[in-house]
Design an enzyme around this catalytic site. Structure first.
Site, mmCIF file in Angstrom:
data_model
loop_
_atom_site.group_PDB
_atom_site.id
_atom_site.type_symbol
_atom_site.label_atom_id
_atom_site.label_comp_id
_atom_site.label_asym_id
_atom_site.label_seq_id
_atom_site.Cartn_x
_atom_site.Cartn_y
_atom_site.Cartn_z
ATOM 1 N N SER A 1 9.043 121.458 -24.687
ATOM 2 C CA SER A 1 10.079 120.917 -25.248
ATOM 3 C C SER A 1 9.250 119.713 -26.712
ATOM 4 C CB SER A 1 10.116 118.756 -24.668
ATOM 5 O OG SER A 1 9.020 118.398 -24.341
ATOM 6 N N ASP A 2 9.487 119.233 -27.546
ATOM 7 C CA ASP A 2 8.897 118.044 -29.030
ATOM 8 C C ASP A 2 8.329 117.181 -27.960
ATOM 9 O OD1 ASP A 2 7.318 117.175 -30.636
ATOM 10 O OD2 ASP A 2 8.714 117.696 -32.402
ATOM 11 N N TRP A 3 7.683 116.480 -28.293
ATOM 12 C CA TRP A 3 6.767 115.077 -28.011
ATOM 13 C C TRP A 3 7.713 114.165 -27.652
ATOM 14 C CZ3 TRP A 3 4.282 119.297 -27.324
ATOM 15 C CH2 TRP A 3 2.969 119.696 -26.431
ATOM 16 N N ALA B 1 10.874 115.641 -27.020
ATOM 17 C CA ALA B 1 12.254 115.396 -27.358
ATOM 18 C C ALA B 1 13.508 115.426 -25.637
ATOM 19 C CB ALA B 1 11.719 117.109 -27.630
#
Ligand code: BGC
Length: 753
Positions: free
Chosen positions: A265-267, A269
């Protein structure tokens, strides 16, 4: 000489000890077994709790392995221009290590502007070595989101507006990094094309545009580059956040493209446990989970893929099929990275790395205009050089968001110019304007004090006086890494140059004819002074060797060969996202205050469809300021007449175009031959032409080389949304070869049966 009996007994000793080792070694540690066997064995030994622990973070940048089994932790790092300094376990602030300074490589826009795949491999290999030495397992990059608007604050971290160029340039980068046993995490999958509302917007896009423009670089990254991980994005698509999105991840990435790697995941997200379980997210990082604000300690247990997931399993509400798939992927990654015993050790700031950074900078710098050959500076006729502009003295590796670095050194443009010209000429500096005096990111300080209380008029007067008495004026300006410039989290507020620079440039042009404007930026900017200024250089953010690369181009030690990876429109409205599409979001929703949080998502409709960048300018005949693919040299080149090896091809045939390129000037240099394909007649709308091949050719004066481009029907296809497949329609096509999208030198017609 050994006797036969000795050989036999030696063999039996070795094999006995081998067998002894073999029997005691569990399969997951046995290197003679295949990775899949080892993965399955490790999986079978793990408890439910260990599996859950393995799929989410344990600190800001790490995730646990399986301590009981001796499977190491994973350490991630930004990315993509250098290895990020160490932050604290639970906080973004600096950990205060003194051994984490590295080399900063040129920004990805600059790499892309080299149009040279070899540079991309060198970049990846060197950066991977630094990541490896810093004991990192996953590098959070490269970024391949397509340049849709010049306002996107993060364009400098990406590779421009063209899916083909980006695809070709990203693959060697990935391979170079991963040759070190360090995974790349190609980001941000997908449709994160602006920073404004990046957490709170839903992109509406037609399938054809999605597949033709925005997905190809990701597809190349995983199918050709074999990126071991991919990072989801913050934005929403079809109402689901991209990081756990059924359509993007299950259907396309893991479905159609058969991806076997790890989706990170993006941080922050991830925002929904059920979706994270079922929609393909494998490894969750940075979440701001309920009740725990950003930066709080030990939020990790409350991550969407932590306790809430465990609870659902224990209550029998979900099975463990998805969990095992996620852990299988993460274990596979371990065998390529943390548990890979054959990986090299890496190194930092070697002479080779510095040379690579400098060379990529030189090759990426784009000479936009050079009327009257102001450049290269003729050092023998030059007594006084005036360097004017804040970017000549401003550290650019600190700031800009997650790509911010702590460098061993950064050569500033002024210092590079002094080092190169200072022995023979008097190099003097005037600031000209004051822009951003900040110089800190998450506790990394540039160490510069750029405070200056003089009025704009005083600064301008000083610059004009200096320019008047100098033989050459090098203005070094552009954007910087402050908020609302080239920086993560926000977009630029306008297309023009900030801080009175337009006035300064115009004033300098009036008093000195030998003016070169050097723009340090990761984005296009408006140039109202275009006709007043003889020479313009696009210099990007070039990292540790910035000043040296720039000086080498100014002096002509390196002959410019960079080409623009995106179009510079004359004005913002000339860009298709601004003319046809929605930016920063739907107008009515914007007026109604949408986009302010995740409960009030704003829609962004990409009405411009496939007509992005030069596809738009060429098709609609809107003259750009500088076109995609443009870049001059200190020498001249001539293209011969292109030939094709056949006039007609069938659907599974190939066709080769050949063209000669000759250096007709007096200096050695490099030209980029660019192949564009135009569909003469089609049942659907097609862009006037699309890039389908490029080759950088190095030529000595008078030298001539042949360039070959071989294509097949993939270069002729469009994405048919109804069929959900690529289609190459029979009919006439044209191969157009030139040295920029608006400078086609030779054309060949051919027919697809
Ligand atoms: C950025 C990513 C980055 C991550 C970790 C996020 O905010 O969008 O690109 O890798 O933070 O720093």
């Amino acid at each position: 000489m050994l006797k036969k009996t000795t050989i036999v007994s030696l063999f039996s000793i070795i094999s006995a000890s081998y067998m002894a080792q073999n029997t005691t070694l569990p399969v997951y540690l046995d290197e003679s077994k295949s990775i899949e066997q080892r993965v399955q064995d490790a999986l079978s030994r793990m408890t439910l709790e260990e599996k859950i622990a393995m799929i989410h973070a344990q600190s800001k940048f790490s995730s646990p392995g399986v301590p009981r089994l001796g499977i190491p932790e994973f350490w991630t790092t930004d990315g993509p221009h250098g290895v990020r300094p160490e932050v604290m376990w639970d906080e973004w602030d600096q950990a205060g290590w003194t051994n984490d300074s590295i080399i900063a490589y040129p920004a990805l826009t600059a790499l892309s502007a080299t149009w040279n795949k070899k540079m991309s491999w060198n970049y990846g290999k060197a950066l991977g070595e630094e990541a490896r030495y810093r004991k990192k397992d996953i590098l959070l990059g490269p970024g391949v989101n397509i340049y849709r608007t010049p306002l996107n604050g993060r364009n400098f971290e990406y590779m421009g507006e063209d899916p083909y160029l980006t695809s070709k340039m990203v693959v060697p980068y990935i391979q170079g990094v991963q040759s070190n046993g360090v995974a790349t995490s190609v980001k941000h999958f997908a449709l994160n094309n602006q920073e404004m509302f990046r957490h709170t917007s839903n992109v509406i896009i037609d399938d054809r545009t999605l597949h033709e423009i925005y997905l190809p670089p990701f597809k190349a990254a995983v199918t050709e580059g074999d990126s071991w991980t991919i990072m989801g994005a913050y934005d929403y698509y079809k109402g689901q956040i991209a990081s756990h999105n059924k359509y993007l991840i299950n259907d396309i990435l893991k479905g159609k493209w058969g991806y076997k790697g790890v989706v990170v995941s993006d941080w922050g997200a991830a925002n929904n446990t059920e979706q994270a379980i079922h929609n393909g997210l494998d490894l969750e990082f940075g979440s701001w989970t309920n009740g725990l604000s950003e930066g709080n300690s030990n939020a990790y247990d409350s991550y969407y893929l932590a306790k809430p997931y465990l609870k659902l399993i224990k209550e029998g509400k979900v099975g463990t099929k998805e969990l095992d798939d996620k852990v299988t992927r993460v274990l596979r990654l371990a065998y390529k990275t943390t548990m890979n015993k054959n990986k090299p050790f890496g190194n930092i700031a070697s002479e080779e790395h510095k040379a690579i950074a400098k060379e990529i900078g030189e090759e990426g710098i784009v000479l936009l205009k050079n009327q009257g050959n102001v450049l290269p500076i003729d050092i023998n006729k030059t007594k006084k050089i005036a360097v004017i502009g804040e970017n000549a003295i401003k550290i650019m590796t600190v700031g800009g968001g997650s790509s911010s670095l702590k460098v061993k050194y950064e050569t500033l443009p002024l210092d590079g110019i002094k080092a190169r010209f200072g022995k023979q000429s008097d190099v003097q500096f005037a600031r000209g304007y004051v822009g951003d005096i900040g110089g800190e990111y998450n506790g990394v300080k540039s160490g510069q004090n750029l405070k200056d209380d003089r009025s704009p008029q005083e600064l301008l007067n000083e610059a004009i006086e200096l320019a008047k008495k100098s033989d050459y004026v090098i203005f070094v300006g552009g954007l910087n890494k402050a908020d609302f410039q080239d920086s993560e989290g926000n977009d630029r507020k306008s297309y023009g140059l900030p801080y009175n620079q337009d006035n300064v440039i115009s004033a300098l042009a009036k008093v000195n004819k030998n003016l070169a404007v050097v723009l340090v930026s990761g984005n296009a900017v408006a140039m109202p002074w275009l006709n007043e200024v003889p020479t313009i250089v696009q210099a990007w953010y070039l990292g540790s060797e910035a000043g040296n690369s720039i000086a080498s181009i100014l002096a002509g030690d390196a002959n410019p060969s960079g080409k623009l990876p995106f179009t510079f429109p004359v004005k913002l409205e000339d860009n298709s996202a601004h003319q046809l599409g929605e930016y920063p979001g739907n107008k009515a929703e914007l007026a109604a205050g949408k986009g302010k949080d995740q409960k009030n998502i704003i829609n962004i409709k990409y009405n411009e469809g496939i007509l992005v960048g030069y596809r738009w300018h060429d098709t609609k005949k809107i003259k750009p300021l500088f076109s995609f693919g443009h870049g001059l040299s200190y020498t001249t080149f001539e293209f011969g007449k292109a030939k094709a090896d056949k006039t007609t091809i069938s659907q599974d045939d190939k066709i080769t175009f050949t063209v000669s390129v000759k250096n007709t000037g007096k200096k050695a240099g490099a030209e980029v031959a660019q192949l564009y394909i135009s569909d003469v007649k089609s049942s659907v709308q097609r862009p006037a032409k699309e890039l389908k091949g490029f080759e950088k050719v190095y030529l000595n004066p008078g030298e001539e080389k042949e360039v070959n481009f071989t294509i097949d029907k993939t270069a002729l296809s469009f994405y048919d949304a109804e069929k959900q497949d690529w289609v190459a329609e029979a009919g006439d096509f044209e191969a157009q070869i030139g040295n920029s999208s608006d400078s086609i030198k030779t054309k060949v017609k051919f027919t697809l049966k």
